[in-house]
Design a protein around this motif. Structure first.
Motif, PDB file in Angstrom:
ATOM      1  N   LEU A 112    -122.987  29.319  36.785  1.00 41.34           N
ATOM      2  CA  LEU A 112    -121.587  29.290  37.221  1.00 41.34           C
ATOM      3  C   LEU A 112    -121.303  30.381  38.242  1.00 41.34           C
ATOM      4  N   GLY A 113    -121.808  31.579  37.995  1.00 39.50           N
ATOM      5  CA  GLY A 113    -121.581  32.662  38.946  1.00 39.50           C
ATOM      6  C   GLY A 113    -122.157  32.354  40.312  1.00 39.50           C
ATOM      7  N   THR A 114    -123.336  31.747  40.343  1.00 39.06           N
ATOM      8  CA  THR A 114    -123.959  31.402  41.624  1.00 39.06           C
ATOM      9  C   THR A 114    -123.154  30.336  42.358  1.00 39.06           C
ATOM     10  N   LEU A 115    -122.706  29.312  41.649  1.00 39.56           N
ATOM     11  CA  LEU A 115    -121.993  28.208  42.302  1.00 39.56           C
ATOM     12  C   LEU A 115    -120.580  28.610  42.718  1.00 39.56           C
ATOM     13  N   LEU A 116    -119.908  29.436  41.927  1.00 42.23           N
ATOM     14  CA  LEU A 116    -118.535  29.816  42.245  1.00 42.23           C
ATOM     15  C   LEU A 116    -118.450  30.914  43.290  1.00 42.23           C
ATOM     16  N   ALA A 117    -119.569  31.507  43.669  1.00 44.16           N
ATOM     17  CA  ALA A 117    -119.549  32.566  44.685  1.00 44.16           C
ATOM     18  C   ALA A 117    -119.350  32.022  46.089  1.00 44.16           C
ATOM     19  N   THR A 120    -114.216  33.362  47.814  1.00 37.18           N
ATOM     20  CA  THR A 120    -113.653  34.465  47.034  1.00 37.18           C
ATOM     21  C   THR A 120    -112.691  33.956  45.976  1.00 37.18           C
ATOM     22  N   TRP A 121    -111.844  32.974  46.339  1.00 32.88           N
ATOM     23  CA  TRP A 121    -110.839  32.504  45.376  1.00 32.88           C
ATOM     24  C   TRP A 121    -111.485  31.842  44.161  1.00 32.88           C
ATOM     25  N   SER A 122    -112.569  31.069  44.392  1.00 38.56           N
ATOM     26  CA  SER A 122    -113.237  30.424  43.259  1.00 38.56           C
ATOM     27  C   SER A 122    -113.931  31.455  42.377  1.00 38.56           C
ATOM     28  N   ALA A 123    -114.502  32.496  42.996  1.00 41.25           N
ATOM     29  CA  ALA A 123    -115.134  33.555  42.208  1.00 41.25           C
ATOM     30  C   ALA A 123    -114.100  34.315  41.389  1.00 41.25           C
ATOM     31  N   VAL A 124    -112.914  34.533  41.957  1.00 41.05           N
ATOM     32  CA  VAL A 124    -111.860  35.254  41.236  1.00 41.05           C
ATOM     33  C   VAL A 124    -111.355  34.430  40.061  1.00 41.05           C
ATOM     34  N   VAL A 125    -111.103  33.143  40.293  1.00 44.63           N
ATOM     35  CA  VAL A 125    -110.647  32.282  39.195  1.00 44.63           C
ATOM     36  C   VAL A 125    -111.711  32.200  38.103  1.00 44.63           C
ATOM     37  N   GLY A 126    -112.969  32.051  38.506  1.00 44.86           N
ATOM     38  CA  GLY A 126    -114.040  32.037  37.520  1.00 44.86           C
ATOM     39  C   GLY A 126    -114.127  33.328  36.739  1.00 44.86           C
ATOM     40  N   MET A 127    -113.930  34.455  37.436  1.00 42.18           N
ATOM     41  CA  MET A 127    -113.962  35.751  36.761  1.00 42.18           C
ATOM     42  C   MET A 127    -112.834  35.866  35.744  1.00 42.18           C
ATOM     43  N   LEU A 128    -111.663  35.376  36.101  1.00 40.12           N
ATOM     44  CA  LEU A 128    -110.519  35.439  35.197  1.00 40.12           C
ATOM     45  C   LEU A 128    -110.773  34.620  33.933  1.00 40.12           C
ATOM     46  N   VAL A 129    -111.242  33.387  34.111  1.00 40.99           N
ATOM     47  CA  VAL A 129    -111.446  32.488  32.963  1.00 40.99           C
ATOM     48  C   VAL A 129    -112.648  32.924  32.139  1.00 40.99           C
ATOM     49  N   ILE A 130    -113.770  33.126  32.795  1.00 37.79           N
ATOM     50  CA  ILE A 130    -114.994  33.453  32.059  1.00 37.79           C
ATOM     51  C   ILE A 130    -114.903  34.849  31.461  1.00 37.79           C
ATOM     52  N   GLY A 131    -114.278  35.777  32.190  1.00 39.88           N
ATOM     53  CA  GLY A 131    -114.103  37.117  31.635  1.00 39.88           C
ATOM     54  C   GLY A 131    -113.316  37.091  30.343  1.00 39.88           C
ATOM     55  N   PHE A 132    -112.264  36.269  30.299  1.00 43.88           N
ATOM     56  CA  PHE A 132    -111.481  36.162  29.068  1.00 43.88           C
ATOM     57  C   PHE A 132    -112.288  35.503  27.956  1.00 43.88           C
ATOM     58  N   LEU A 133    -112.968  34.408  28.270  1.00 46.55           N
ATOM     59  CA  LEU A 133    -113.689  33.665  27.235  1.00 46.55           C
ATOM     60  C   LEU A 133    -114.813  34.503  26.626  1.00 46.55           C
TER      61      LEU A 133
END
Length: 742
Positions: A112-117, A120-133
């Motif tokens: 997920l980190g590789t694909l969402l990079a 920037t916006w997709s990496a930030v949204v992924g960080m928000l969701v995955i960081g919480f989970l």
């Protein structure tokens, strides 16, 4: 203070000052201190050796043997993240198992980190969701909670430019190599010693209860009491290694926790029975018979726990004989106690006569919980099976309940997950917008420096910046002196890693950050051409991450659990009040349903907030109520809600049921008043809770006939009534204790 102060002076002639005796004594003292320090620091040194060995071996294989740079970075950081940044508890075998179990999640996070990079916006949204989970997943047990920081890093590492999906296979392979090497090191290289499984601690406590139940009057059993106290203390969550705690939402862990609660209560009731009765009291024959049944059931239970094998039909400990003995004793004692209540307005006699009955109840629950632990899911069919409504619940529902129990802004775990997710997302956004050269370090600083209170975060930031500054100066000197000679860096890497991962946990955050700065410089100098300018970049990135962590601390619950502990304890008092009303209604009217889940949830949230509150530094920790006493009241309320509705009989006549309702309403109102006082967070005028109106009960309760067809039914009704009175009296005693401490 000298530990020898106050002791008697040594006998024998004194040696001259400065003589050989003093020199030898000094050497012995230094040797003893060194041995003690070595034992105390063995875990830290062992972990540093394991992480250094796994990460260096993975790096050298990938970088120099295979010449695969992306693979070398991911293999190294996998070992560092899961070995040093994570705090996986347990023995070497348990840690290795946790590391291997985390592999599927790690593969998903890196993908997920590789694909969402890509943006920037997709990496930030992924960080928000995955960081919480990832942070919130810690609710499911200590092992997952300990691994969570390292799992965060597995997503942080690939979510930065360059966007290189073509390197995904190398990244995943490197992760697999690093995880496997770390697991092998945890298992075989200076492994953490094994600790007794919780099941054996439980068996020891049950054996101690059996020994205490063997005492049938006469002088107090000092050794048995001391053994029971030690066994009960060993089951406290604070005394059990985190990896061995029955804290996951599996059926086996729920049954194990239920059994632990039952045996600790059994030990407390037996201890009270023996100490309150007096050192030379002769027990009644029915008490002796009941104690003998308790001892026999406890020994069978302990033997089954030690075997640990799955029970076949008809095998294992049984509560049937104990229940057969308990039923007439409960009824007989209820009738005898009602006859004496007119001279027992303070319920002293009632409490003393009820101890052995309560102990037998706990022994029955203990036997059934052990049977459930060992595979018998039919325990809910037992006459005392009302406590085991979860026995036939599907495992997916148990996990769902655990995952949703903290899904509220009033949970400190939810707050912490939000705080970390917001901080990491903000750090990723700033690193992407400013196009920082090593934005990964910004997120790493935010992850490692964010604390649950602003005060604690600021303290961590100050230490981290000081350590990073010193480490950056040393790293700049190293890079300038060695320049591009990879052989020198390759030789220095294990030494720097070992020192950094040892000094950090032992000496504090400043040493950890300084050492990690040197590790980063030594590692990246072998991956890409690096100059001394890498060191100030690292310092700037840590500074940016620290500022973000401080800002998130100021915005998201800056006081940590300081205010939340009052709210959660107030919510627990409200849940206790609701449980009192619901349980009484079910006992009197045989209608309704006690919501045990509501009490469980309030109790869980209160425990978590108190645990975090006790770990946070406070400028003025004095003046707090006795929070553990509130937790005890919650456990007592839950115990009554589990047990009383399953009791046989019906409370008659209607006037007695009305009295019980009235008494329960008064107790519930006192708990609601306490909840309001805790929410107000001030010393408001209050009136202490009043004891139960036993005189009013006696005015309504007709005498139980000693003969006739109605005797058995009325005796069972009297037993149910007095069990309810004892429960309300215990909740009132908890409340009075809380008020005294306030």
């Amino acid at each position: 203070m000298n530990p020898q102060q106050g002791s008697s002076p040594p006998s024998g002639p004194r040696r001259p000052a400065g003589g050989p005796g003093r020199a030898l004594g000094g050497l012995r003292h230094l040797r003893e201190r060194g041995t003690h320090a070595l034992r105390a620091h063995r875990s830290v040194v062992g972990n540093a050796v394991r992480v250094t060995t796994a990460s260096c071996l993975a790096f050298y294989l990938c970088r120099y043997a295979f010449d695969l740079t992306p693979m070398s970075v991911y293999a190294t950081f996998t070992a560092v993240s899961l070995g040093a940044l994570a705090r996986i508890p347990g023995s070497g075998r348990q840690r290795a198992a946790t590391t291997l179990t985390a592999i599927p999640a790690g593969l998903a996070l890196i993908t997920l980190g590789t694909l969402l990079a890509v943006q920037t916006w997709s990496a930030v949204v992924g960080m928000l969701v995955i960081g919480f989970l990832v942070a919130y997943a810690g609710t499911t047990g200590p092992r997952i909670a300990g691994a969570a920081p390292g799992m965060q890093l597995l997503y942080i590492l690939p979510c930065f430019p360059p966007y290189a999906p073509q390197d995904l296979l190398q990244r995943l392979t490197g992760f697999l190599l690093g995880a496997v090497l770390l697991a092998l090191a945890q298992r075989f290289l200076m492994p953490e010693p094994r600790t007794p499984p919780f099941r054996l601690l439980l068996a020891d406590a049950v054996d101690a209860a059996a020994a205490l139940a063997d005492h049938h009057g006469g002088p107090l059993p000092g050794q048995a009491l001391a053994r029971a106290h030690r066994a009960g203390e060993a089951l406290r969550p604070s005394c059990v290694p985190p990896a061995d705690l029955p804290a996951s939402p599996t059926l086996a862990h729920k049954a194990m926790a239920h059994a632990a609660e039952a045996v600790r209560t059994l030990l407390a009731r037996l201890e009270t029975l023996h100490t309150v009765s007096g050192p030379h009291c002769a027990y009644h024959p029915e008490t002796i018979a009941l104690l003998s049944r308790i001892a026999a059931a406890a020994r069978d239970t302990a033997a089954a726990l030690r075997r640990g094998t799955r029970l076949r039909p008809g095998e294992g400990p049984s509560a049937a004989a104990l229940q057969e003995e308990l039923t007439p004793v409960r009824a007989h004692r209820a009738v005898a106690t009602l006859d004496r209540l007119d001279a027992d307005d303070r319920l002293v006699y009632l409490r003393r006569r009820s101890q052995v009955v309560q102990a037998a109840d706990c022994a029955v629950v203990l036997v059934l919980a052990t049977r459930l632990l060992l595979g018998d899911r039919t325990v809910d069919r037992s006459p005392a099976g009302h406590s085991f409504t979860y026995a036939r619940v599907h495992v997916s529902r148990l996990w769902w309940q655990r995952l949703t129990i903290h899904l509220t802004p009033r949970s400190v775990i939810f707050q912490n997950a939000c705080r970390f997710a917001l901080g990491l997302a903000a750090a990723r956004a700033i690193a992407g917008v400013l196009d920082l050269q090593h934005g990964f370090w910004v997120l790493l600083a935010t992850l490692t420096l964010t604390r649950t209170t602003t005060l604690e975060t600021w303290s961590a930031v100050r230490q981290a910046l000081l350590g990073t500054l010193v480490g950056a100066v040393l790293a700049a000197g190293l890079l300038a002196a060695v320049h591009d000679r990879d052989t020198v860096y390759a030789v220095l890497l294990p030494v720097v890693m070992l020192l950094a991962f040892t000094a950090g946990p032992l000496r504090g955050l400043a040493w950890a950050q300084g050492g990690f700065t040197l590790v980063v410089a030594t590692l990246f100098a072998q991956v890409t051409p690096s100059t001394w300018q890498l060191a100030p970049v690292r310092l700037v990135d840590v500074l940016v991450g620290s500022v973000i962590g401080l800002a998130c601390g100021l915005v998201a619950w800056p006081r940590g659990a300081g205010r939340e502990v009052r709210r959660s304890m107030a919510a627990l008092c409200s849940a206790i009040a609701d449980a009192i009303g619901q349980t009484t209604t079910e006992v009197v009217e045989r209608a309704g349903n006690t919501d045990i889940f509501a009490v469980n949830r309030a109790l869980t949230l209160a425990r978590e907030s108190l645990a975090q509150y006790q770990c946070e530094p406070r400028e003025d920790p004095a003046g707090q109520p006795d929070w553990p006493a509130v937790l005890v009241a919650g456990a007592d309320a839950r115990r009554g809600g589990r047990v009383l509705p399953g009791r046989p009989g019906r409370i008659v006549p209607q006037e007695i049921g009305a009295w019980l309702h009235h008494a329960a309403d008064h107790t519930a109102a006192d708990y609601r008043a306490l909840a309001d006082r805790l929410r107000a967070d001030r010393d408001a005028p209050h009136h202490g809770p009043q004891p139960l109106d036993i005189r009013g009960l006696l005015a309504l309760a007709p005498p139980v006939p000693h003969h006739g067809p109605e005797r058995e039914r009325r005796a069972v009704s009297a037993a149910l009534l007095l069990d309810s009175v004892i429960w309300l009296d215990a909740l009132g005693a908890d409340l009075r204790h809380i008020h005294r401490e306030m």
